[in-house]
Design a protein around this motif. Sequence first.
Motif, PDB file in Angstrom:
ATOM      1  N   LYS A   1     -16.955   2.298 -16.467  1.00 60.49           N
ATOM      2  CA  LYS A   1     -15.673   2.093 -15.785  1.00 60.49           C
ATOM      3  C   LYS A   1     -15.521   3.174 -14.720  1.00 60.49           C
ATOM      4  CE  LYS A   1     -13.335   0.172 -19.818  1.00 60.49           C
ATOM      5  NZ  LYS A   1     -12.282   0.375 -20.821  1.00 60.49           N
ATOM      6  N   PRO A   2     -15.029   2.809 -13.536  1.00 59.63           N
ATOM      7  CA  PRO A   2     -14.888   3.813 -12.471  1.00 59.63           C
ATOM      8  C   PRO A   2     -13.694   4.729 -12.718  1.00 59.63           C
ATOM      9  CG  PRO A   2     -13.972   1.734 -11.744  1.00 59.63           C
ATOM     10  CD  PRO A   2     -14.604   1.483 -13.099  1.00 59.63           C
ATOM     11  N   ASN A   3     -13.810   5.959 -12.261  1.00 55.41           N
ATOM     12  CA  ASN A   3     -12.655   6.842 -12.207  1.00 55.41           C
ATOM     13  C   ASN A   3     -11.792   6.360 -11.048  1.00 55.41           C
ATOM     14  OD1 ASN A   3     -13.550   8.548 -14.294  1.00 55.41           O
ATOM     15  ND2 ASN A   3     -14.856   9.642 -12.872  1.00 55.41           N
ATOM     16  N   ILE A   4     -10.476   6.559 -11.161  1.00 55.30           N
ATOM     17  CA  ILE A   4      -9.540   6.093 -10.132  1.00 55.30           C
ATOM     18  C   ILE A   4      -8.693   7.271  -9.680  1.00 55.30           C
ATOM     19  CG2 ILE A   4      -7.635   4.537  -9.604  1.00 55.30           C
ATOM     20  CD1 ILE A   4      -8.703   2.766 -11.954  1.00 55.30           C
TER      21      ILE A   4
ATOM     22  N   LEU B   1       1.004   1.271 -14.431  1.00 49.00           N
ATOM     23  CA  LEU B   1      -0.445   1.276 -14.272  1.00 49.00           C
ATOM     24  C   LEU B   1      -1.089   2.260 -15.243  1.00 49.00           C
ATOM     25  CD1 LEU B   1      -2.916   0.217 -12.764  1.00 49.00           C
ATOM     26  CD2 LEU B   1      -2.430   1.882 -10.947  1.00 49.00           C
ATOM     27  N   ALA B   2      -0.467   3.409 -15.432  1.00 49.87           N
ATOM     28  CA  ALA B   2      -1.015   4.406 -16.373  1.00 49.87           C
ATOM     29  C   ALA B   2      -1.046   3.857 -17.796  1.00 49.87           C
ATOM     30  CB  ALA B   2      -0.199   5.691 -16.311  1.00 49.87           C
ATOM     31  N   GLU B   3      -0.026   3.115 -18.188  1.00 51.73           N
ATOM     32  CA  GLU B   3       0.000   2.529 -19.537  1.00 51.73           C
ATOM     33  C   GLU B   3      -1.085   1.458 -19.683  1.00 51.73           C
ATOM     34  OE1 GLU B   3       4.673   2.982 -20.790  1.00 51.73           O
ATOM     35  OE2 GLU B   3       4.150   1.415 -19.358  1.00 51.73           O
ATOM     36  N   ILE B   4      -1.230   0.628 -18.671  1.00 47.69           N
ATOM     37  CA  ILE B   4      -2.237  -0.448 -18.708  1.00 47.69           C
ATOM     38  C   ILE B   4      -3.643   0.142 -18.755  1.00 47.69           C
ATOM     39  CG2 ILE B   4      -3.248  -2.343 -17.373  1.00 47.69           C
ATOM     40  CD1 ILE B   4      -0.296  -2.856 -16.372  1.00 47.69           C
TER      41      ILE B   4
ATOM     42  N   TYR C   1      -8.618   4.604 -20.435  1.00 51.84           N
ATOM     43  CA  TYR C   1      -8.566   5.652 -19.416  1.00 51.84           C
ATOM     44  C   TYR C   1      -7.711   6.820 -19.874  1.00 51.84           C
ATOM     45  CZ  TYR C   1     -10.736   2.997 -15.610  1.00 51.84           C
ATOM     46  OH  TYR C   1     -11.622   2.324 -14.808  1.00 51.84           O
ATOM     47  N   SER C   2      -8.154   8.037 -19.567  1.00 47.02           N
ATOM     48  CA  SER C   2      -7.288   9.199 -19.679  1.00 47.02           C
ATOM     49  C   SER C   2      -6.568   9.297 -18.336  1.00 47.02           C
ATOM     50  CB  SER C   2      -8.096  10.458 -19.980  1.00 47.02           C
ATOM     51  OG  SER C   2      -9.035  10.708 -18.968  1.00 47.02           O
ATOM     52  N   SER C   3      -5.454  10.019 -18.283  1.00 48.91           N
ATOM     53  CA  SER C   3      -4.700  10.015 -17.030  1.00 48.91           C
ATOM     54  C   SER C   3      -3.942  11.304 -16.799  1.00 48.91           C
ATOM     55  CB  SER C   3      -3.731   8.830 -17.008  1.00 48.91           C
ATOM     56  OG  SER C   3      -2.821   8.913 -18.089  1.00 48.91           O
ATOM     57  N   VAL C   4      -3.702  11.576 -15.511  1.00 47.42           N
ATOM     58  CA  VAL C   4      -2.943  12.748 -15.088  1.00 47.42           C
ATOM     59  C   VAL C   4      -2.155  12.400 -13.832  1.00 47.42           C
ATOM     60  CG1 VAL C   4      -4.893  13.680 -13.744  1.00 47.42           C
ATOM     61  CG2 VAL C   4      -3.059  15.212 -14.480  1.00 47.42           C
ATOM     62  N   ALA C   5      -0.904  12.874 -13.787  1.00 45.69           N
ATOM     63  CA  ALA C   5      -0.065  12.767 -12.595  1.00 45.69           C
ATOM     64  C   ALA C   5       0.311  14.180 -12.183  1.00 45.69           C
ATOM     65  CB  ALA C   5       1.190  11.953 -12.877  1.00 45.69           C
TER      66      ALA C   5
ATOM     67  N   ARG D   1     -10.715  18.871 -17.875  1.00 41.23           N
ATOM     68  CA  ARG D   1     -10.433  18.582 -19.286  1.00 41.23           C
ATOM     69  C   ARG D   1     -10.308  17.089 -19.590  1.00 41.23           C
ATOM     70  NH1 ARG D   1      -6.319  22.251 -17.994  1.00 41.23           N
ATOM     71  NH2 ARG D   1      -4.831  20.618 -18.432  1.00 41.23           N
ATOM     72  N   LEU D   2     -10.366  16.237 -18.549  1.00 31.59           N
ATOM     73  CA  LEU D   2     -10.168  14.802 -18.756  1.00 31.59           C
ATOM     74  C   LEU D   2     -11.468  14.099 -19.106  1.00 31.59           C
ATOM     75  CD1 LEU D   2      -7.855  13.664 -15.805  1.00 31.59           C
ATOM     76  CD2 LEU D   2      -7.256  13.855 -18.215  1.00 31.59           C
ATOM     77  N   PRO D   3     -11.472  13.356 -20.191  1.00 28.75           N
ATOM     78  CA  PRO D   3     -12.655  12.533 -20.463  1.00 28.75           C
ATOM     79  C   PRO D   3     -12.685  11.341 -19.506  1.00 28.75           C
ATOM     80  CG  PRO D   3     -10.988  12.222 -22.175  1.00 28.75           C
ATOM     81  CD  PRO D   3     -10.474  13.283 -21.251  1.00 28.75           C
TER      82      PRO D   3
END
Length: 192
Positions: free
Chosen positions: A4-7, A94-97, A103-107, A148-150
Motif C-alpha cells: 500500500k502506498p504512503n499518502i 479519510l483518516a478513519e477510512i 494505515y497509521s496516520s498523523v496530522a 515512528r509511524l509504521p
Amino acid sequence: MPRKPNILLLVSDSTRAGWLGCYGGTSGATPNLDRWSSGACLYERAYAASTWTAPAVASLLTGVLPGSLQIRLSPSPAPGVLHNEALPDGVATLAEILGAAGYSSVAVTANPLLQDHYRLTRGFGIRSHHFMAPAEELIRIWQDARSRLPEPWFAYLHFMDCNHPLHIRPLALESGIDFDKYKLSPMDSVVQ
C-alpha cells in the motif's frame, strides 16, 4: 500482494496557484515544491469547496460537500467568544477510512480551526496542532513523527505561511476572549 502506498496530503492555506512555479507562476519562487511536485500527483483543476478553512477542510477530509456538513460560524454565545461548529458524528473522515484499511496516520497543522475540539482531524493517530507555526517547524515535527509511524502511513500537513504578511498583535486581557476555553494566553497572538 502489492504494498500500500504512503499518502502525504499537503495543504497550504490561502495559497493561489498563480504564485507556484509548478502551476506556471513566478519562476523560482517555489523551487522545492516545484521539484517535489514534478514526481507527484499534481491536480491541474482543483477548487476549494468553500471560501474558508473549516468547511473546505471538512469537505476535503470527508468527501462531503460543506452544505451537507453544516460546518459554519455560529453567533457567539458571549461577546468575544470564538464559536465554530464541529464536524458532526456519523461522517467518516479519510483518516478513519484509511485507519480501518491498516494505515497509521498523523496530522500536523498550524491553523487554529483544526484544533481537536472542531473534530476535523478526527481519526488521526497523532494530532499535533501549532497555532500559526511556520512551515519549517511543521516539517520538523512531521519528520519526527514519521520516524515512528509504521507503513503504510497517511500524513496531513496544513501550513499557514501564505496567510502572511498579516497584522499580528498580542491578545489584550480586555478583549473579552475566553482564554481558558481556547487554551490561549494573553501573550498569544491573534490575526486581524
